[in-house]
Design a protein around this motif. Structure first.
Motif, PDB file in Angstrom:
ATOM      1  N   PHE A  40       2.229   0.391  13.055  1.00 38.91           N
ATOM      2  CA  PHE A  40       1.344  -0.315  13.626  1.00 38.91           C
ATOM      3  C   PHE A  40       1.708  -0.314  15.341  1.00 38.91           C
ATOM      4  O   PHE A  40       2.627  -0.326  15.476  1.00 38.91           O
ATOM      5  CB  PHE A  40       1.803  -1.823  12.992  1.00 38.91           C
ATOM      6  N   ASP A  41       0.595  -0.640  15.916  1.00 43.35           N
ATOM      7  CA  ASP A  41       0.722  -0.423  17.224  1.00 43.35           C
ATOM      8  C   ASP A  41       0.451  -1.768  18.184  1.00 43.35           C
ATOM      9  O   ASP A  41      -0.525  -2.637  17.518  1.00 43.35           O
ATOM     10  CB  ASP A  41      -0.043   0.663  18.034  1.00 43.35           C
ATOM     11  N   ASP A  42       0.959  -1.951  19.191  1.00 41.27           N
ATOM     12  CA  ASP A  42       0.677  -2.951  19.960  1.00 41.27           C
ATOM     13  C   ASP A  42       1.814  -4.319  20.264  1.00 41.27           C
ATOM     14  O   ASP A  42       3.081  -3.874  20.052  1.00 41.27           O
ATOM     15  CB  ASP A  42      -0.806  -3.446  20.179  1.00 41.27           C
ATOM     16  N   ALA A  43       1.185  -5.307  19.852  1.00 43.52           N
ATOM     17  CA  ALA A  43       2.165  -6.439  19.845  1.00 43.52           C
ATOM     18  C   ALA A  43       1.447  -7.732  19.021  1.00 43.52           C
ATOM     19  O   ALA A  43       1.780  -9.101  19.411  1.00 43.52           O
ATOM     20  CB  ALA A  43       2.197  -7.285  21.377  1.00 43.52           C
ATOM     21  N   GLY A  92       9.197   1.739  20.234  1.00 41.72           N
ATOM     22  CA  GLY A  92       8.555   1.608  21.417  1.00 41.72           C
ATOM     23  C   GLY A  92       7.076   2.086  21.698  1.00 41.72           C
ATOM     24  O   GLY A  92       6.860   2.964  20.945  1.00 41.72           O
ATOM     25  N   HIS A  93       6.451   1.469  22.486  1.00 39.22           N
ATOM     26  CA  HIS A  93       4.944   1.718  22.641  1.00 39.22           C
ATOM     27  C   HIS A  93       4.730   1.443  24.230  1.00 39.22           C
ATOM     28  O   HIS A  93       3.459   1.299  24.617  1.00 39.22           O
ATOM     29  CB  HIS A  93       4.095   0.840  21.719  1.00 39.22           C
ATOM     30  N   GLY A  94       5.592   1.660  25.179  1.00 36.80           N
ATOM     31  CA  GLY A  94       5.627   1.465  26.464  1.00 36.80           C
ATOM     32  C   GLY A  94       5.531  -0.162  26.952  1.00 36.80           C
ATOM     33  O   GLY A  94       5.175  -0.860  26.172  1.00 36.80           O
ATOM     34  N   ASN A  96       3.951  -1.678  29.325  1.00 35.81           N
ATOM     35  CA  ASN A  96       2.757  -2.078  29.832  1.00 35.81           C
ATOM     36  C   ASN A  96       1.472  -1.443  29.278  1.00 35.81           C
ATOM     37  O   ASN A  96       0.327  -1.778  29.682  1.00 35.81           O
ATOM     38  CB  ASN A  96       2.660  -1.912  31.551  1.00 35.81           C
ATOM     39  N   HIS A  97       1.722  -0.613  28.213  1.00 33.24           N
ATOM     40  CA  HIS A  97       0.643   0.191  27.432  1.00 33.24           C
ATOM     41  C   HIS A  97      -0.176   1.055  28.317  1.00 33.24           C
ATOM     42  O   HIS A  97      -1.450   1.086  28.150  1.00 33.24           O
ATOM     43  CB  HIS A  97      -0.113  -0.994  26.635  1.00 33.24           C
ATOM     44  N   LEU A  98       0.409   1.773  29.323  1.00 33.13           N
ATOM     45  CA  LEU A  98      -0.333   2.604  30.066  1.00 33.13           C
ATOM     46  C   LEU A  98      -0.542   4.053  29.509  1.00 33.13           C
ATOM     47  O   LEU A  98       0.180   4.326  28.509  1.00 33.13           O
ATOM     48  CB  LEU A  98       0.683   3.135  31.330  1.00 33.13           C
ATOM     49  N   TYR A 136       2.753   7.085  21.891  1.00 36.42           N
ATOM     50  CA  TYR A 136       1.957   7.021  22.872  1.00 36.42           C
ATOM     51  C   TYR A 136       0.593   6.188  22.949  1.00 36.42           C
ATOM     52  O   TYR A 136      -0.071   6.194  21.983  1.00 36.42           O
ATOM     53  CB  TYR A 136       1.233   8.502  23.287  1.00 36.42           C
ATOM     54  N   PRO A 137       0.498   5.294  23.764  1.00 35.42           N
ATOM     55  CA  PRO A 137      -0.544   4.432  23.975  1.00 35.42           C
ATOM     56  C   PRO A 137      -1.903   5.290  24.028  1.00 35.42           C
ATOM     57  O   PRO A 137      -1.898   6.350  24.837  1.00 35.42           O
ATOM     58  CB  PRO A 137      -0.471   3.527  25.140  1.00 35.42           C
ATOM     59  N   TYR A 138      -2.891   5.085  23.538  1.00 31.29           N
ATOM     60  CA  TYR A 138      -4.093   5.743  23.548  1.00 31.29           C
ATOM     61  C   TYR A 138      -4.073   7.364  22.960  1.00 31.29           C
ATOM     62  O   TYR A 138      -4.932   8.105  23.084  1.00 31.29           O
ATOM     63  CB  TYR A 138      -4.902   5.839  24.943  1.00 31.29           C
ATOM     64  N   SER A 214      -2.109   1.580  12.360  1.00 30.76           N
ATOM     65  CA  SER A 214      -3.037   0.501  12.452  1.00 30.76           C
ATOM     66  C   SER A 214      -2.773  -0.340  13.752  1.00 30.76           C
ATOM     67  O   SER A 214      -2.026   0.090  14.236  1.00 30.76           O
ATOM     68  CB  SER A 214      -2.791  -0.638  11.331  1.00 30.76           C
ATOM     69  N   HIS A 215      -3.486  -1.405  14.027  1.00 30.18           N
ATOM     70  CA  HIS A 215      -2.994  -2.153  14.916  1.00 30.18           C
ATOM     71  C   HIS A 215      -2.904  -3.698  14.493  1.00 30.18           C
ATOM     72  O   HIS A 215      -2.012  -3.941  13.873  1.00 30.18           O
ATOM     73  CB  HIS A 215      -4.253  -2.275  16.174  1.00 30.18           C
ATOM     74  N   LYS A 216      -3.956  -4.434  14.634  1.00 32.68           N
ATOM     75  CA  LYS A 216      -3.819  -6.007  14.316  1.00 32.68           C
ATOM     76  C   LYS A 216      -4.103  -5.842  12.767  1.00 32.68           C
ATOM     77  O   LYS A 216      -5.323  -5.343  12.262  1.00 32.68           O
ATOM     78  CB  LYS A 216      -4.857  -6.874  14.853  1.00 32.68           C
TER      79      LYS A 216
HETATM   80 ZN   LIG Z   1      -1.758   0.731  21.783  1.00 38.69          ZN
END
Ligand SMILES: [Zn+2]
Length: 256
Positions: A40-43, A92-94, A96-98, A136-138, A214-216
């Motif tokens: 799962f990615d992001d926050a 970890g996913h960065g 600032n999600h750059l 890696y983001p994206y 996945s994300h959300k």
């Molecule tokens: Zn992401």
């Protein structure tokens, strides 16, 4: 008759000698059970935490790639710590999600590490989150970034896209510390349940570890980058019914 026994004995001896010679001391790839990684990615910490309550009954395990750790509230950090305590992995996913590939077109890798990776690792460690994997983001990556990041992480994850032929898919673990995941977000162009089933069946039949992302996580989809809880439940039921295994990304480090 004696001659015949002699011939058989000679044949067996030669066969044994030949078989022994073939046993070269090749590095043996460690065996593992067929299974799935749900990442799962992001926050979306609150949503992930709620989904975990639903999926606990399947004994599932998730890997949560968190970005923007510096913006999370105290109660969200507590939730991440609770997930970690239950055996899920926080990764970890960065900061600032750059997009790392885009950023390093105009900046050095050192600048990227100082902006995205080092402060993220510092903060996550400060909170007691044990981070050893990165996504890696994206999916934006380069070989130079891979090399730099693999000095900080045991496993790094890019993105895989749909291939028509099942064994051409990049989303299975292949004894490498660079892995690729397939998105099961509902509005992702390449996602649908029959394709997901095909990927799961392939993992089961060929003893592979399928890597999904996945994300959300949501009850009902209202936009992009959302995965329905029932899709995750579908995967959990498949794993349970077929006696497969849940892995976290860092588990793969044992099978490289
Ligand atoms: Zn992401």
């Amino acid at each position: 008759m004696k001659n015949c026994i002699l011939k058989i004995t000679l044949f067996c001896t030669l066969f044994l000698l030949f078989s022994c010679e073939k046993e070269n001391p090749k590095p043996i790839k460690k065996a593992y059970k067929a299974g799935v990684i749900l990442s799962f990615d992001d926050a979306y910490v609150n949503e992930w935490f709620a989904t975990n309550q639903e999926l606990k009954k399947y004994g599932w395990k998730g890997t949560f790639f968190v970005c923007r750790i510096n913006t999370l509230k105290h109660h969200q950090i507590q939730k991440l710590l609770e997930l970690q305590k239950e055996g899920h992995e926080i990764a970890g996913h960065g900061l600032n999600h750059l997009n790392a590939a885009d950023y390093t077109r105009v900046h050095t890798i050192n600048e990227y590490m100082n902006r995205e990776i080092n402060p993220m690792l510092y903060l996550m460690d400060f909170y007691g989150l044990k981070v050893s994997s990165f996504a890696y983001p994206y999916g934006g990556r380069t070989k130079k970034l891979d090399a730099a990041l693999l000095k900080k992480f045991k496993i790094i994850r890019g993105r895989a896209f749909r291939e028509e032929i099942a064994d051409k898919q990049g989303c299975y673990f292949s004894h490498s510390n660079l892995i690729f995941s397939f998105s099961i977000d509902d509005t992702h162009n390449d996602f649908n349940i029959p394709h997901l089933l095909k990927l799961l069946d392939f993992a089961k039949k060929h003893n592979k570890i399928l890597i999904l992302n996945s994300h959300k996580t949501v009850k009902n989809v209202t936009g992009d980058y959302q995965t329905e809880n029932k899709t995750l439940e579908y995967v959990c039921k498949y794993i349970k019914n077929n006696k497969m295994k849940f892995y976290t990304v860092s588990n793969l480090d044992n099978f490289k």
